[in-house]
Design a protein around this motif. Structure first.
Motif, PDB file in Angstrom:
ATOM      1  N   GLU A  87       0.810  -1.215   0.000  1.00 37.61           N
ATOM      2  CA  GLU A  87       0.000   0.000   0.000  1.00 37.61           C
ATOM      3  C   GLU A  87       0.846   1.269   0.000  1.00 37.61           C
ATOM      4  OE1 GLU A  87      -2.555   0.416   3.367  1.00 37.61           O
ATOM      5  OE2 GLU A  87      -0.976   0.067   4.840  1.00 37.61           O
ATOM      6  N   TYR A  88       1.973   1.292   0.716  1.00 39.07           N
ATOM      7  CA  TYR A  88       2.813   2.487   0.724  1.00 39.07           C
ATOM      8  C   TYR A  88       3.497   2.685  -0.628  1.00 39.07           C
ATOM      9  CZ  TYR A  88       2.133   2.897   5.750  1.00 39.07           C
ATOM     10  OH  TYR A  88       1.576   3.045   6.999  1.00 39.07           O
ATOM     11  N   ALA A  91       0.820   3.998  -2.985  1.00 39.30           N
ATOM     12  CA  ALA A  91       0.497   5.390  -2.662  1.00 39.30           C
ATOM     13  C   ALA A  91       1.601   6.319  -3.149  1.00 39.30           C
ATOM     14  CB  ALA A  91       0.293   5.549  -1.160  1.00 39.30           C
ATOM     15  N   ALA A 162       1.460  11.017   0.125  1.00 37.69           N
ATOM     16  CA  ALA A 162       1.163   9.596  -0.062  1.00 37.69           C
ATOM     17  C   ALA A 162       0.667   8.985   1.246  1.00 37.69           C
ATOM     18  CB  ALA A 162       2.407   8.862  -0.565  1.00 37.69           C
ATOM     19  N   SER A 165      -2.785  10.144   2.117  1.00 40.36           N
ATOM     20  CA  SER A 165      -3.804   9.492   1.288  1.00 40.36           C
ATOM     21  C   SER A 165      -4.227   8.151   1.870  1.00 40.36           C
ATOM     22  CB  SER A 165      -3.300   9.306  -0.146  1.00 40.36           C
ATOM     23  OG  SER A 165      -2.335   8.264  -0.223  1.00 40.36           O
ATOM     24  N   LEU A 166      -3.381   7.591   2.732  1.00 34.01           N
ATOM     25  CA  LEU A 166      -3.688   6.312   3.381  1.00 34.01           C
ATOM     26  C   LEU A 166      -4.280   6.508   4.776  1.00 34.01           C
ATOM     27  CD1 LEU A 166      -0.480   4.311   2.391  1.00 34.01           C
ATOM     28  CD2 LEU A 166      -2.767   4.098   1.387  1.00 34.01           C
TER      29      LEU A 166
END
Length: 371
Positions: A87-88, A91, A162, A165-166
Motif C-alpha cells: 500500500e505504501y 500510494a 502519499a 492518502s492512506l
C-alpha cells in the motif's frame, strides 16, 4: 552495492533511502509545530526502475515472492492482483505520478524492484521506519526516472501526501529523516489544513504551498558524541501506539497539554545544545525526555518503555550514557548517547546478557553521490 550511488537515464533510475530513529520528541511531534529530533541511519531501502514496453511490475522479496504486474486504470497504477503489503509503494507511485501528470510529464511503463536492509535476517522489523523509507525511495526514484529535480522538500512533501492518502496518523518525521538524512530537527505540519487543500486544490498546488507549522532543519551533532543503538527483539506498531495515546488524550486534556508544553521546551533546549556542541546538556535533556514519556504512560496507560527497554536504558545509564526508548516505544529500539571517550564494551556485554541486540548503525549523511 554502494547504497549512496544512484543512476539516472531515460531507461533506468535508482534511489536509496535510509532508515530512521527518533532521538527525542516522540508523541508530542504528532501535534503540529511540536519539535522532535530524528536521525537517518545507514541501513537502506533501495528502489530501482527499469523501463518496460507492454506492462509494469513491482517486485520485493519483503512483500511478495514473485513480481506483481500492474496496469493503469484511469491514469492510476493498479495491481492485477491485490497485495495490502504494497500500500505504501502504490500510494507513493500514485501521488508522484499525479504530480508528474499535472506538471506535463508523459508516463511510461516500468519494472520496480525494491530491496531492503531495514529488517532482521529472520524478517523481524527493527523499527527503523521501513514504510517511510520505501515511500521516500520510490518517490525519489520516480522523479529521477522522469528526469525531474528530486530536491529534498519535494520528495518529503510527495511522500507525506502519499501517507496522508492512506489516512496515516503519524508525524512524518521518518519521511523527513529519510529524505534529508543526518540529524534532523523536525516539527510536523497542520495535517487538517493540508488534507483540506488536497480535497480542494490540484496536487501540484498543494506541493507548492507553505505548509503551516512544518519545520525541517539539519543539525550538526557535537563531535564528541557517541551513539549506541539497541534492539529488544520485540517489534511494535507505531500506528497502533499513537492511536492509543490519541484516544486517551481527550480524557486527560490538562495532563496531555502539560506533556506537550514540557516536551516542546525539552526538545527546544536539546536542539540549542546540539547547535552549541554541548554534550552534557544534550544528555540531560535526553533523560528529561525519557521521564516525560514515562509520565505520558501514567497519563494514558499506554506502555512506551517496556521492561526490556528499561533494562537497555538502565545498563547504559550505569556506564555514563543518557538513554531512552526510540519512537513509539512498546518494543523495538532504544539508544544511548555517550561522550566519545567512553568504553562501550561493558554496555555491549550487559546488553547481550539481557538479550538486547546492539545494532551496529551509524548516522547517515548523504554525499554528492547520493544526491
Amino acid at each position: 552495492m554502494n547504497m549512496t550511488q544512484s543512476t539516472t537515464s531515460s531507461h533506468t533510475a535508482e534511489a536509496a533511502a535510509p532508515g530512521k530513529l527518533y532521538i527525542a520528541g516522540e508523541y508530542a511531534v504528532v501535534e503540529p509545530g511540536h519539535p522532535s529530533i530524528v536521525i537517518a541511519v545507514d541501513r537502506f531501502l533501495t528502489a530501482r526502475l527499469e523501463q518496460s514496453e507492454a506492462y509494469g511490475s513491482i517486485h520485493s522479496l519483503q512483500y511478495s515472492d514473485k513480481p506483481l504486474r500492474w496496469e493503469r486504470r484511469d491514469k492510476q497504477v493498479t495491481l492485477t492482483e491485490e497485495n495490502e503489503a504494497l500500500e505504501y509503494v502504490l500510494a507513493a507511485i500514485r501521488v508522484t505520478e499525479q504530480w508528474l501528470l499535472e506538471t506535463g510529464t508523459d508516463l511510461s511503463y516500468y519494472h520496480l524492484t525494491i530491496d531492503s536492509q531495514l529488517d532482521s535476517e529472520s524478517g523481524k522489523k527493527y523499527g527503523l521506519g521501513s514504510s517511510g523509507a520505501v515511500t521516500v525511495a520510490v518517490v525519489r526514484a520516480l522523479l529521477r526516472y522522469y528526469q525531474q529535480e528530486d530536491h529534498d522538500l519535494l520528495v518529503y512533501k510527495l511522500a507525506a501526501l502519499a501517507h496522508l492518502s492512506l489516512g496515516s496518523n503519524g508525524s512524518f518525521g521518518d519521511l523527513a529523516a529519510s529524505a534529508y538524512t543526518g540529524w534532523v530537527a523536525y516539527s510536523s505540519f497542520d495535517r487538517t489544513m493540508v488534507r483540506r487543500w488536497m480535497d480542494e486544490c490540484p496536487l501540484h498546488q498543494v506541493v507548492e504551498m507553505d505548509w503551516p507549522s512544518l519545520s525541517i532543519e539539519q543539525l550538526t551533532p557535537p563531535g564528541s558524541l557517541q551513539l549506541l543503538i539497541g534492539w529488544t527483539g520485540s517489534p511494535a506498531s507505531t500506528t497502533d501506539l499513537v492511536g492509543q495515546v490519541k484516544a486517551k488524550q481527550t480524557e486527560m486534556v490538562a495532563s496531555y497539554e502539560s506533556f506537550l508544553e514540557e516536551s516542546k521546551a525539552c526538545v527546544t533546549r536539546m536542539t540549542a545544545a546540539f547547535r552549541a556542541g554541548d554534550v552534557p546538556t544534550v544528555q540531560k535533556e535526553i533523560r528529561h525526555n525519557r521521564l516525560l514519556l514515562n509520565q505520558l504512560k501514567d497519563i494514558t496507560g499506554v506502555v512506551i518503555e517496556t521492561p526490556s527497554l528499561t533494562q537497555l536504558c538502565d545498563i547504559a545509564e550505569a556506564h555514563g550514557g543518557a538513554a531512552k526508548s526510540s519512537g513509539a516505544g512498546g518494543g523495538d529500539c532504544g539508544f544511548a548517547l555517550f561522550e566519545d571517550k567512553t568504553d562501550l564494551s561493558p554496555v555491549l556485554q550487559q546488553w547481550a546478557a539481557a538479550h538486547i541486540t546492539a545494532l551496529l548503525l551509524n548516522v547517515h549523511e548523504k554525499n554528492n553521490a547520493f544526491i
